[in-house]
Design a protein around this motif. Structure first.
Motif, PDB file in Angstrom:
ATOM      1  N   LEU A   8     -83.020 -98.854 -45.062  1.00  0.00           N
ATOM      2  CA  LEU A   8     -83.844 -99.956 -44.550  1.00  0.00           C
ATOM      3  C   LEU A   8     -84.847-100.378 -45.627  1.00  0.00           C
ATOM      4  O   LEU A   8     -85.072-101.548 -45.874  1.00  0.00           O
ATOM      5  N   LEU A   9     -85.423 -99.361 -46.247  1.00  0.00           N
ATOM      6  CA  LEU A   9     -86.396 -99.641 -47.306  1.00  0.00           C
ATOM      7  C   LEU A   9     -86.011 -98.803 -48.517  1.00  0.00           C
ATOM      8  O   LEU A   9     -85.681 -97.624 -48.392  1.00  0.00           O
ATOM      9  N   ILE A  53     -98.635 -99.757 -51.478  1.00  0.00           N
ATOM     10  CA  ILE A  53     -97.722-100.599 -52.268  1.00  0.00           C
ATOM     11  C   ILE A  53     -96.673-101.229 -51.363  1.00  0.00           C
ATOM     12  O   ILE A  53     -96.382-102.426 -51.456  1.00  0.00           O
ATOM     13  N   ILE A  54     -96.151-100.426 -50.455  1.00  0.00           N
ATOM     14  CA  ILE A  54     -95.134-100.970 -49.543  1.00  0.00           C
ATOM     15  C   ILE A  54     -95.739-102.109 -48.708  1.00  0.00           C
ATOM     16  O   ILE A  54     -95.104-103.125 -48.475  1.00  0.00           O
ATOM     17  N   ASN A  55     -97.014-101.942 -48.308  1.00  0.00           N
ATOM     18  CA  ASN A  55     -97.672-102.959 -47.481  1.00  0.00           C
ATOM     19  C   ASN A  55     -98.114-104.196 -48.248  1.00  0.00           C
ATOM     20  O   ASN A  55     -98.496-105.181 -47.649  1.00  0.00           O
ATOM     21  N   GLY A  85     -91.740-107.283 -40.967  1.00  0.00           N
ATOM     22  CA  GLY A  85     -91.444-106.238 -39.995  1.00  0.00           C
ATOM     23  C   GLY A  85     -91.864-104.852 -40.430  1.00  0.00           C
ATOM     24  O   GLY A  85     -91.220-103.867 -40.089  1.00  0.00           O
ATOM     25  N   ILE A  86     -92.921-104.764 -41.224  1.00  0.00           N
ATOM     26  CA  ILE A  86     -93.445-103.450 -41.593  1.00  0.00           C
ATOM     27  C   ILE A  86     -94.840-103.332 -40.994  1.00  0.00           C
ATOM     28  O   ILE A  86     -95.693-104.188 -41.223  1.00  0.00           O
ATOM     29  N   SER A  87     -95.056-102.294 -40.205  1.00  0.00           N
ATOM     30  CA  SER A  87     -96.361-102.113 -39.592  1.00  0.00           C
ATOM     31  C   SER A  87     -96.925-100.771 -40.017  1.00  0.00           C
ATOM     32  O   SER A  87     -96.222 -99.928 -40.552  1.00  0.00           O
ATOM     33  N   ARG A  88     -98.192-100.526 -39.703  1.00  0.00           N
ATOM     34  CA  ARG A  88     -98.866 -99.452 -40.395  1.00  0.00           C
ATOM     35  C   ARG A  88    -100.075 -98.966 -39.619  1.00  0.00           C
ATOM     36  O   ARG A  88    -100.765 -99.758 -38.999  1.00  0.00           O
ATOM     37  N   THR A  89    -100.330 -97.650 -39.663  1.00  0.00           N
ATOM     38  CA  THR A  89    -101.632 -97.131 -39.228  1.00  0.00           C
ATOM     39  C   THR A  89    -102.316 -96.527 -40.448  1.00  0.00           C
ATOM     40  O   THR A  89    -101.682 -96.311 -41.468  1.00  0.00           O
ATOM     41  N   PHE A  90    -103.603 -96.259 -40.297  1.00  0.00           N
ATOM     42  CA  PHE A  90    -104.389 -95.857 -41.464  1.00  0.00           C
ATOM     43  C   PHE A  90    -104.886 -94.429 -41.355  1.00  0.00           C
ATOM     44  O   PHE A  90    -105.049 -93.890 -40.266  1.00  0.00           O
ATOM     45  N   GLN A  91    -105.167 -93.878 -42.544  1.00  0.00           N
ATOM     46  CA  GLN A  91    -105.624 -92.500 -42.620  1.00  0.00           C
ATOM     47  C   GLN A  91    -106.985 -92.333 -41.959  1.00  0.00           C
ATOM     48  O   GLN A  91    -107.163 -91.518 -41.068  1.00  0.00           O
ATOM     49  N   LYS A 177     -89.839-103.198 -37.760  1.00  0.00           N
ATOM     50  CA  LYS A 177     -88.576-102.548 -38.102  1.00  0.00           C
ATOM     51  C   LYS A 177     -88.862-101.220 -38.758  1.00  0.00           C
ATOM     52  O   LYS A 177     -88.086-100.282 -38.663  1.00  0.00           O
ATOM     53  N   LEU A 178     -89.986-101.174 -39.460  1.00  0.00           N
ATOM     54  CA  LEU A 178     -90.388 -99.940 -40.127  1.00  0.00           C
ATOM     55  C   LEU A 178     -91.850 -99.680 -39.811  1.00  0.00           C
ATOM     56  O   LEU A 178     -92.699-100.551 -39.965  1.00  0.00           O
ATOM     57  N   LEU A 179     -92.110 -98.467 -39.337  1.00  0.00           N
ATOM     58  CA  LEU A 179     -93.464 -98.106 -38.944  1.00  0.00           C
ATOM     59  C   LEU A 179     -93.977 -97.065 -39.925  1.00  0.00           C
ATOM     60  O   LEU A 179     -93.354 -96.024 -40.113  1.00  0.00           O
ATOM     61  N   LEU A 180     -95.081 -97.354 -40.586  1.00  0.00           N
ATOM     62  CA  LEU A 180     -95.667 -96.411 -41.534  1.00  0.00           C
ATOM     63  C   LEU A 180     -96.886 -95.770 -40.888  1.00  0.00           C
ATOM     64  O   LEU A 180     -97.770 -96.463 -40.408  1.00  0.00           O
ATOM     65  N   LEU A 181     -96.919 -94.451 -40.870  1.00  0.00           N
ATOM     66  CA  LEU A 181     -98.054 -93.756 -40.259  1.00  0.00           C
ATOM     67  C   LEU A 181     -98.732 -92.918 -41.325  1.00  0.00           C
ATOM     68  O   LEU A 181     -98.120 -92.032 -41.910  1.00  0.00           O
ATOM     69  N   ASP A 182    -100.003 -93.207 -41.569  1.00  0.00           N
ATOM     70  CA  ASP A 182    -100.728 -92.457 -42.590  1.00  0.00           C
ATOM     71  C   ASP A 182    -101.568 -91.392 -41.908  1.00  0.00           C
ATOM     72  O   ASP A 182    -102.593 -91.680 -41.310  1.00  0.00           O
ATOM     73  N   GLU A 183    -101.122 -90.166 -41.983  1.00  0.00           N
ATOM     74  CA  GLU A 183    -101.777 -89.017 -41.347  1.00  0.00           C
ATOM     75  C   GLU A 183    -102.146 -89.277 -39.898  1.00  0.00           C
ATOM     76  O   GLU A 183    -103.319 -89.328 -39.545  1.00  0.00           O
ATOM     77  N   PRO A 184    -101.145 -89.449 -39.055  1.00  0.00           N
ATOM     78  CA  PRO A 184    -101.446 -89.737 -37.648  1.00  0.00           C
ATOM     79  C   PRO A 184    -102.139 -88.586 -36.928  1.00  0.00           C
ATOM     80  O   PRO A 184    -102.705 -88.789 -35.866  1.00  0.00           O
ATOM     81  N   MET A 185    -102.105 -87.394 -37.500  1.00  0.00           N
ATOM     82  CA  MET A 185    -102.675 -86.244 -36.778  1.00  0.00           C
ATOM     83  C   MET A 185    -103.864 -85.631 -37.476  1.00  0.00           C
ATOM     84  O   MET A 185    -104.326 -84.557 -37.089  1.00  0.00           O
TER      85      MET A 185
END
Lengths: 262, 352
Positions: A8-9, A53-55, A85-91, A177-185
């Protein structure tokens, strides 16, 4: 995971430096449709830089980025990347603190709302219909993440674990389509971690989103991820299934240091 | 239980997303409208209408415009008086030299102003906070300078054009009450329009930019588009306010009236009234306009024998003191204070 399918990426040979510091030094990664992929590595390895970079937040000095098989320009506005279609959460939490939970999630749908300025001002016809339509989608996410009771609370007042969940909701709202999670926990207690892990798995299995995440908690990473890439000082030192990574000597060295020579 | 929220079931999203989901608020608004339209014009003197209510409405509208930009979208502007001036001159020129109908000239003043605003909003794409404030300060000086020196616009260095008689559909607006209605109708329309904007997707995008701009962009909010729209909408409101203040209050466009001090007053109004709320703009403008008058009257009673220049100074001192007092009591402005009161009223008189 079937490695033969088209990724996908795909990022190829990414270089970026900040001043004299080489943050990424020729890193290549692939994310395949339907998988949960983890990027791990010690602090300062360049994981968040890679997501940026991806974002499109950073423009790499060199490299190529392919999304859904087509190459995208290296320099691209983040909101256009979001439209792809790229989404993201932050650290560190990046919620909109002055707004309610549902408004925060609603912002995530901004790329899907098209009613024009005047129709919004009059709030009649298409605009109202659109608002209600998207509110329904937002309510589905609120229901999915089990945050109904905080729907109308300002997010600034919520406890940390819930804020992280709202942020995940905001990222889900754009139906990426692609979900990026930066340290979700990061910074969560065990119970909250289990909750988020469950939501990540549900997102992947029930909704079918492809997920790439950065995480430091090895237990969680080994449990929920299909594939892992390990970064260290801007280089990719290993990639593979959790089992392969666990026994990879380079990874052990990066994390624990080299065994002293007697 | 003066203020009831319970027993009010919202069974559709449309009801839940109404401007005033709670019946009490709707009645409250109805009462305010009846007061504004039917009671105030018939019970107060011409002095009240033309010197207090009309400027109050005009500056509320200007403050609302600034609130869109600063309170909602988070972009500080110190040039709003200049945008008002652009609207004032543009509408007067349209009306008196090109004989455009009054309502269209006022609208035109707003449109010209909303074309100028985004030009000075371009720096906001790269800078924020104090730096942006300084660059909008430039807007104030540049526009003031142009309006005084461009002879065709202002007719010379005095920068003044008189407003002719006002006609709407061939009907002359010669009494304060008629002008009052003109200002009030435009105000109500624009407030409804603005409220709809800020509670819709545009307003959410603005607030997202205000609260966390990088995240907003990554989520899909175009900073370029939304910031420039914020500047355009904001200066449109300022322009219309400037046009109305000129036509219905001052009776002439005078650059002296739209100086930097007014820009600061508008900013002060939204800070005291409440940033990021429509209601706060009214509280703030009311505070800025009504409070000095009340203080003046009150001081007259107590300090009858004090010389008038000393009285003017003590008025400024008391006013300044009140600003500080309000900000200490409620740093988020009077609109927040109003919300706190509503919260208390919800359970009053049995807070258990």
């Amino acid at each position: 995971m079937n490695q033969k399918t088209e990724p996908l990426l795909r990022v190829e040979d990414i270089h970026i430096s900040f001043g004299g510091l080489k943050a990424l030094n020729g890193v290549s990664l692939e994310v395949y449709p339907g998988e949960i992929m983890a990027i791990i590595g010690p602090n300062g390895a360049g994981k968040t830089t890679m997501l940026n970079i991806i974002n499109g937040v950073y423009t790499p000095d060199q490299g190529r980025i392919f999304f859904e098989g087509t190459e995208r320009p290296l320099k691209m506005k983040p909101h256009n990347v979001a439209a792809m279609g790229i989404s993201r959460t932050f650290q560190n939490l990046a919620l909109f603190k002055g707004m309610d939970t549902w408004c925060n999630i609603m912002v995530g749908r901004t790329q899907k709302m098209h009613s024009n300025f005047f129709s919004q001002g009059v709030y009649w016809g298409t605009s109202q219909k659109e608002e209600i339509e998207h509110r329904e989608a937002v309510e589905w996410i609120i229901d999915f993440l089990e945050i109904e009771n905080i729907r109308k609370q300002p997010v600034g007042m919520l406890p940390y674990g819930l804020q992280k969940r709202v942020e995940l909701g905001r990222a889900l709202a754009s139906e990426p389509k692609l979900l990026l999670l930066d340290e979700p926990m990061a910074g969560m207690n065990l119970e909250e971690k289990e909750d988020i892990a469950r939501f990540i798995l549900d997102t992947n299995e029930e909704i079918g989103y492809t997920i790439a995440l950065i995480e430091h908690d090895m237990g969680v990473v080994m449990d929920i991820c299909d594939r892992i890439a390990v970064l260290d000082f801007g280089n990719k030192i290993a990639e593979g299934t959790p089992e392969e990574i666990k026994s990879n000597p380079k990874v052990i060295k990066a994390y624990l240091g080299e065994a002293e020579q007697a | 239980m003066l203020y009831r929220e319970c027993g009010n079931y919202k069974d559709t999203y449309a009801k839940d997303m109404a401007i005033f989901p709670i019946p009490f608020d709707r009645w409250g608004l109805g009462v305010m409208l009846v007061l504004a339209f039917l009671v105030i014009p018939f019970t107060t003197s011409d002095y009240w209408l033309s010197s207090i209510m009309i400027p109050f409405y005009c500056f509320s509208l200007a403050a609302l415009g600034l609130n869109f930009l600063t309170g909602y979208a988070g972009q500080v502007s110190l040039g709003h008086a200049a945008f008002m001036a652009v609207g004032a001159y543009a509408s007067l020129i349209l009306y008196s030299r090109f004989h455009v109908p009054l309502l269209l000239s006022i609208l035109g003043g707003g449109i010209v102003s909303s074309a100028v605003g985004p030009v000075f909003g371009i720096p906001s794409l790269r800078i924020k906070g104090f730096y942006l404030a300084v660059s909008t300060l430039a807007a104030q000086f540049i526009i003031e300078w142009i309006l005084t020196h461009w002879k065709w616009v202002s007719g010379g260095v005095f920068g003044t054009i008189d407003a002719p008689d006002l006609y709407v559909f061939g009907w002359i607006l010669d009494t304060p009450a008629k002008k009052y209605y003109l200002v009030l109708c435009i105000l109500v329309l624009l407030v409804v329009f603005g409220k709809n904007l800020v509670r819709g997707q545009l307003g959410r995008n603005w607030m997202a930019i205000r609260d966390m701009d990088v995240a907003a962009e990554v989520i899909g909010v175009s900073l370029f588009r939304n910031k420039l729209i914020a500047f355009a909408v904001s200066s449109f409101y300022a322009g219309v306010a400037g046009a109305m203040v000129t036509m219905a209050y001052y009776g002439a466009a005078n650059i002296e009236e739209f100086n930097l001090v007014l820009s600061f007053h508008l900013l002060g109004a939204i800070i005291i009234g409440g940033m990021g709320t429509v209601l706060g703009s009214f509280f703030g403008a009311g505070f800025m306009i009504l409070m000095p008058i009340f203080i003046n009257q009150a001081l007259l009673v107590f300090l009858e024998r004090v010389p008038s220049d000393l009285r003017a100074n003590s008025e400024a001192i008391v006013f300044g003191g009140l600003i500080v007092f309000f900000l200490i009591v409620e740093p988020y402005g009077m609109a927040r204070l109003w919300h706190t009161i509503k919260d208390k009223m919800r359970l009053w008189p049995f807070p258990y």
